[in-house]
Design a protein around this motif. Structure first.
Motif, PDB file in Angstrom:
ATOM      1  N   ILE A  20      32.364  71.290  44.421  1.00  0.00           N
ATOM      2  CA  ILE A  20      31.306  72.274  44.231  1.00  0.00           C
ATOM      3  C   ILE A  20      31.124  72.520  42.736  1.00  0.00           C
ATOM      4  O   ILE A  20      32.092  72.818  42.032  1.00  0.00           O
ATOM      5  N   ALA A  21      29.898  72.389  42.265  1.00  0.00           N
ATOM      6  CA  ALA A  21      29.580  72.686  40.869  1.00  0.00           C
ATOM      7  C   ALA A  21      28.896  74.047  40.804  1.00  0.00           C
ATOM      8  O   ALA A  21      27.891  74.274  41.479  1.00  0.00           O
ATOM      9  N   THR A  32      31.816  82.253  35.987  1.00  0.00           N
ATOM     10  CA  THR A  32      33.282  82.215  35.973  1.00  0.00           C
ATOM     11  C   THR A  32      33.870  83.169  36.999  1.00  0.00           C
ATOM     12  O   THR A  32      34.819  82.810  37.725  1.00  0.00           O
ATOM     13  N   ALA A  33      33.321  84.372  37.098  1.00  0.00           N
ATOM     14  CA  ALA A  33      33.816  85.343  38.080  1.00  0.00           C
ATOM     15  C   ALA A  33      33.655  84.809  39.496  1.00  0.00           C
ATOM     16  O   ALA A  33      34.565  84.947  40.329  1.00  0.00           O
ATOM     17  N   LEU A  34      32.510  84.194  39.784  1.00  0.00           N
ATOM     18  CA  LEU A  34      32.299  83.641  41.122  1.00  0.00           C
ATOM     19  C   LEU A  34      33.262  82.490  41.384  1.00  0.00           C
ATOM     20  O   LEU A  34      33.854  82.393  42.465  1.00  0.00           O
ATOM     21  N   THR A  35      33.439  81.625  40.389  1.00  0.00           N
ATOM     22  CA  THR A  35      34.315  80.460  40.563  1.00  0.00           C
ATOM     23  C   THR A  35      35.735  80.876  40.928  1.00  0.00           C
ATOM     24  O   THR A  35      36.298  80.389  41.913  1.00  0.00           O
ATOM     25  N   ASP A 131      41.516  70.087  49.152  1.00  0.00           N
ATOM     26  CA  ASP A 131      40.424  70.215  50.111  1.00  0.00           C
ATOM     27  C   ASP A 131      39.126  70.580  49.412  1.00  0.00           C
ATOM     28  O   ASP A 131      38.039  70.269  49.899  1.00  0.00           O
ATOM     29  N   CYS A 132      39.248  71.260  48.290  1.00  0.00           N
ATOM     30  CA  CYS A 132      38.058  71.712  47.578  1.00  0.00           C
ATOM     31  C   CYS A 132      38.319  71.733  46.082  1.00  0.00           C
ATOM     32  O   CYS A 132      39.358  72.215  45.633  1.00  0.00           O
ATOM     33  N   LEU A 133      37.377  71.189  45.328  1.00  0.00           N
ATOM     34  CA  LEU A 133      37.388  71.272  43.865  1.00  0.00           C
ATOM     35  C   LEU A 133      36.169  72.074  43.449  1.00  0.00           C
ATOM     36  O   LEU A 133      35.035  71.736  43.809  1.00  0.00           O
ATOM     37  N   ILE A 134      36.407  73.166  42.713  1.00  0.00           N
ATOM     38  CA  ILE A 134      35.304  73.975  42.201  1.00  0.00           C
ATOM     39  C   ILE A 134      35.259  73.811  40.685  1.00  0.00           C
ATOM     40  O   ILE A 134      36.276  73.969  40.005  1.00  0.00           O
ATOM     41  N   VAL A 135      34.092  73.473  40.178  1.00  0.00           N
ATOM     42  CA  VAL A 135      33.919  73.258  38.737  1.00  0.00           C
ATOM     43  C   VAL A 135      33.039  74.364  38.161  1.00  0.00           C
ATOM     44  O   VAL A 135      31.912  74.569  38.613  1.00  0.00           O
TER      45      VAL A 135
END
Length: 280
Positions: A20-21, A32-35, A131-135
């Protein structure tokens, strides 16, 4: 790769994590806060999550989680081509929630060392083991952000009710549509309950989206959370703000299964020029 084969880290069926980008056309809208809060919310659902701070000049992910990096993405540059997922894991910072972070370089000038090949390989290694990568990307459509967008399975575009944010977001969305990324985009209207002449429900129409994610305005809570380095989903889980992020996490979990990532044959620039050259 058939279903009997395994990935580098031993996953059955060639499954990879979802990438997820988190993007925005304007700074200060809450990327940043959401990430960090989405990442922590997902770990509470027993999802293995990694976060890559893709704002290589001025990344704040480590600060937002009160982490003190020993290593950053700059330290993997020399050996990235020969690195496997287990070797990369030694460069990740472990947060108490279970989130693992690959931090941004400690100095802005080091951002130039993070070449496209490093980004590509780092994302592949992280999605192989999580399972998930958040950028958390940089602001706007700089080259590195476009690379993250191209690789991502889903793109969260954040905006607020401010006219400048809406105007810039519209330009960003138009560009990404030309590049063929419309179907991957989820519009997130942050601070949706703030006082404004523009209603949150109108922003979706202005930007051409039938559905959007609405995140309420609790600016003081978010500011305090970032300043002390404790995600609000951890210590203010019952607030409307935290509930909105938990809802996002639930939606991600209930979404489709992620198939094996197949690289696209053309780069974003090739597609952009092709679209323009064939336009009437």
């Amino acid at each position: 790769m058939n279903h009997a084969e395994k990935t580098e880290d031993g996953r059955q069926g060639g499954k990879r994590g979802e990438m997820i980008a988190v993007c925005s056309a304007k700074g200060g809208v809450g990327r940043t806060a959401l990430t960090v809060n989405l990442a922590v919310a997902l770990t509470k659902k027993n999802i293995k999550v990694s976060v890559l701070d893709g704002n290589f000049q001025f990344g704040d992910i480590a600060l937002a989680l009160d982490l003190h990096p020993t290593f950053t993405i700059k330290d993997v540059v020399e050996d990235i081509e020969s690195m496997d997922p287990f070797a990369l894991s030694g460069f990740l910072i472990h947060h108490s929630s279970g989130v693992k972070v690959l931090a941004a370089p400690e100095r802005p000038e080091f951002a130039d060392l993070i070449k496209p090949g490093v980004i590509d390989r780092a994302c592949d290694l992280l999605t192989a083991q999580h399972d998930c990568l958040i950028v958390d990307t940089g602001t706007g459509l700089q080259e590195q952000t476009l690379q993250f967008i191209e690789k991502a399975d889903q793109i969260f575009i954040l905006t607020t009710l401010e006219m400048t944010a809406i105007k810039n977001t519209r330009l960003m969305l138009e560009t990404l549509e030309v590049l063929g990324y419309r179907e991957k985009i989820q519009l997130v209207i942050n601070r949706s309950t703030m006082e404004s002449v523009i209603k949150a429900s109108d922003v979706s129409d202005i930007l051409g989206f039938e559905t959007s994610i609405f995140v309420p305005n609790e600016y003081q809570l978010v500011s305090q959370s970032l300043n002390i380095g404790i995600p609000f989903v951890s210590n203010h889980a019952r607030t409307d703000l935290a509930k909105a992020v938990f809802k996002m996490a639930e939606q991600l979990i209930s979404r489709r299964e992620i198939s094996v990532f197949m690289p696209k044959p053309n780069t974003f620039l090739q597609r952009l020029f092709t679209k323009h050259s064939t336009a009437p």
